[in-house]
Design a protein around this motif. Sequence first.
Motif, mmCIF file in Angstrom:
data_model
loop_
_atom_site.group_PDB
_atom_site.id
_atom_site.type_symbol
_atom_site.label_atom_id
_atom_site.label_comp_id
_atom_site.label_asym_id
_atom_site.label_seq_id
_atom_site.Cartn_x
_atom_site.Cartn_y
_atom_site.Cartn_z
ATOM 1 N N SER A 43 0.816 -1.219 0.000
ATOM 2 C CA SER A 43 0.000 0.000 0.000
ATOM 3 C C SER A 43 0.846 1.264 0.000
ATOM 4 O O SER A 43 0.297 2.371 0.040
ATOM 5 N N GLU A 44 2.176 1.102 0.002
ATOM 6 C CA GLU A 44 3.145 2.197 0.000
ATOM 7 C C GLU A 44 3.084 3.043 1.264
ATOM 8 O O GLU A 44 3.540 4.171 1.280
ATOM 9 N N GLN A 45 2.541 2.471 2.351
ATOM 10 C CA GLN A 45 2.670 3.128 3.647
ATOM 11 C C GLN A 45 4.094 3.001 4.175
ATOM 12 O O GLN A 45 4.531 3.792 4.996
ATOM 13 N N ASP A 69 6.589 -2.071 -11.160
ATOM 14 C CA ASP A 69 6.126 -1.071 -10.212
ATOM 15 C C ASP A 69 6.979 -1.134 -8.941
ATOM 16 O O ASP A 69 7.300 -2.214 -8.440
ATOM 17 N N ALA A 70 7.339 0.030 -8.387
ATOM 18 C CA ALA A 70 8.240 0.068 -7.225
ATOM 19 C C ALA A 70 7.648 -0.662 -6.031
ATOM 20 O O ALA A 70 8.374 -1.316 -5.275
ATOM 21 N N ALA A 71 6.322 -0.553 -5.841
ATOM 22 C CA ALA A 71 5.689 -1.234 -4.715
ATOM 23 C C ALA A 71 5.804 -2.745 -4.869
ATOM 24 O O ALA A 71 5.993 -3.477 -3.888
ATOM 25 N N LYS A 72 5.687 -3.212 -6.102
ATOM 26 C CA LYS A 72 5.832 -4.653 -6.330
ATOM 27 C C LYS A 72 7.272 -5.084 -6.092
ATOM 28 O O LYS A 72 7.523 -6.137 -5.473
ATOM 29 N N GLN A 73 8.233 -4.309 -6.558
ATOM 30 C CA GLN A 73 9.632 -4.672 -6.349
ATOM 31 C C GLN A 73 9.941 -4.801 -4.864
ATOM 32 O O GLN A 73 10.521 -5.797 -4.416
ATOM 33 N N ARG A 74 9.541 -3.801 -4.094
ATOM 34 C CA ARG A 74 9.807 -3.853 -2.648
ATOM 35 C C ARG A 74 9.020 -4.972 -1.983
ATOM 36 O O ARG A 74 9.543 -5.709 -1.135
ATOM 37 N N GLU A 115 5.832 -10.777 -14.808
ATOM 38 C CA GLU A 115 6.535 -9.521 -14.515
ATOM 39 C C GLU A 115 5.631 -8.308 -14.668
ATOM 40 O O GLU A 115 5.804 -7.293 -14.006
ATOM 41 N N GLN A 116 4.612 -8.410 -15.554
ATOM 42 C CA GLN A 116 3.771 -7.257 -15.834
ATOM 43 C C GLN A 116 2.529 -7.200 -14.952
ATOM 44 O O GLN A 116 1.695 -6.319 -15.111
ATOM 45 N N TRP A 138 18.366 -10.443 -3.142
ATOM 46 C CA TRP A 138 18.991 -9.393 -3.957
ATOM 47 C C TRP A 138 18.678 -9.599 -5.432
ATOM 48 O O TRP A 138 18.354 -8.646 -6.155
ATOM 49 N N LEU A 139 18.755 -10.832 -5.909
ATOM 50 C CA LEU A 139 18.477 -11.116 -7.314
ATOM 51 C C LEU A 139 17.010 -10.855 -7.661
ATOM 52 O O LEU A 139 16.704 -10.342 -8.750
ATOM 53 N N ILE A 140 16.107 -11.192 -6.771
ATOM 54 C CA ILE A 140 14.687 -10.912 -7.006
ATOM 55 C C ILE A 140 14.470 -9.411 -7.129
ATOM 56 O O ILE A 140 13.724 -8.940 -8.006
ATOM 57 N N TRP A 141 15.110 -8.636 -6.282
ATOM 58 C CA TRP A 141 15.010 -7.170 -6.362
ATOM 59 C C TRP A 141 15.491 -6.684 -7.732
ATOM 60 O O TRP A 141 14.855 -5.837 -8.364
#
Length: 484
Positions: free
Chosen positions: A76-78, A201-206, A414-415, A191-194
């Motif tokens: 949720s990007e909180q 999307d940045a929220a998905k990456q994190r 990925e999408q 690390w590789l998953i990151w």
Amino acid sequence: MTKFTPKLPNLIWLAAASLAGYLLFWWWFPLRPYFNTVPLQDVRSFALSLWAGLGYGLLLLALFGLYWLAFRAVQSEQSKPSLLFLLGTAVLFAIPLLQTYPINANDLYRYVIRGRVSSVYQQSPYATPPNAFPDDPFLPLAGEWADATSPYGPLWELLAAGTAAVTQNNLWAGLLAFKLVGLLAHLACGWLIWQLLAQTDAAKQRGFALLWLWNPALLLMFVVDGHNDVLMMVWQLVAIWFWRQERPLFTFFFLLLGALTKPIGLLPIPFFAVAIWRELENNTARLRVLGWGVLLGGTAVFLSFLPFGSPLDLLTRLVQESSGGPGFSPGTLLLLILGELGQPLTPEFIESVANWLRIPFGLLGLWLLWSGWRYGRSPLKAAADFLAAYTLQALSFRLWYSTWPFLWLLLEDEQAEAHVLFRLQAGLWFLLNVQLSVLIYGHLRVYLLGGSQLAAHLIGIPFVFLLPILLAYFNTRNSKQNLI
């Protein structure tokens, strides 16, 4: 319509609460006092009553609950954690787990002992079982596998030999060294998953990096139990990175390194072979990749087996492994029911049941290959499906099998949007339910079911293999209805 997102706890507080749970694991299941005792310990030998088993289950549920809240806070990007924060907190969680007894899989002891077969006795672990050295001080800890040769790949046995050579007769140091290997490989995977999700999307990456690094089941399997599957997964993630870079030779090479670490890593390779064959522009390019792939792969196999002799010894061992005694699996439930109906469970009959179970598994593999060839279906999805199917048909299911599909589920689309998809949710529930299943086959069977394996399987098999799918389905449906 604006969706409402409830205020979630700060990620630092969730990390602190999770660390407290892992410290409780260390306190409850300490390695140091018991690491050199026979018989080997497990959850039930530490949690000596039904109520203690219930406490263990509640601890697991609490850790998974904190883990899920953390993911939702990131989703949720909180909270917007950096990669360094996620890696650092994973290390903090692992510090007490390095000193926790391997309660759910004692393969750590076999790693040390088989490493000594190579480094101390200069014998091949594929040809010589541990009990060939009756005076070895660690032999009593080999347990039921004292007369078995290694089922692992030569890259793992080389690492095991090197580790045993360094730690020598210090068993505690040897166990800790293999746990550290598991931790480092777990961090490398995170690390590789990151990196692999850098374009999403940045929220998905994190969030998806957190789903790996903070996952209690993975931390228990790879750090507490030190299971070597995670090193295989490092090679597979590197292969996925090269595949996305359209580097087919390196894709095959690192997939092969995964299989040379643990042979189950062979299963995803055919799906990538089909995908790459379709992606190459002409037959000349295909034949060039095939030729170089055979040369490079053959060289890797030759060099990795060179210290141990022929790979045929490993193939023989794997055949024995696949036809071994039944464990906690759907096939075992079928055998127990047939035995209850009067069917003699001879080794020949058990083998015939195992062969029948392999037929739909093989047909699924052919269908997945055809789907990749005909429709270009993602090899990541095919790998997840095939590995999940393997866990279903394996007559002797083991807890760590549940980790195999999860890597592919994280990366298969990925999408996709950052919300958790049905298949990934099913994989997460599967990891949790597998961890809880030890209470069904242990505490519940002993204290409430009169020791009945059939009764335990009648509860445990739907709980492990069916309930995760149902929970994922209802949660996904409710999430769509609530626009979450």
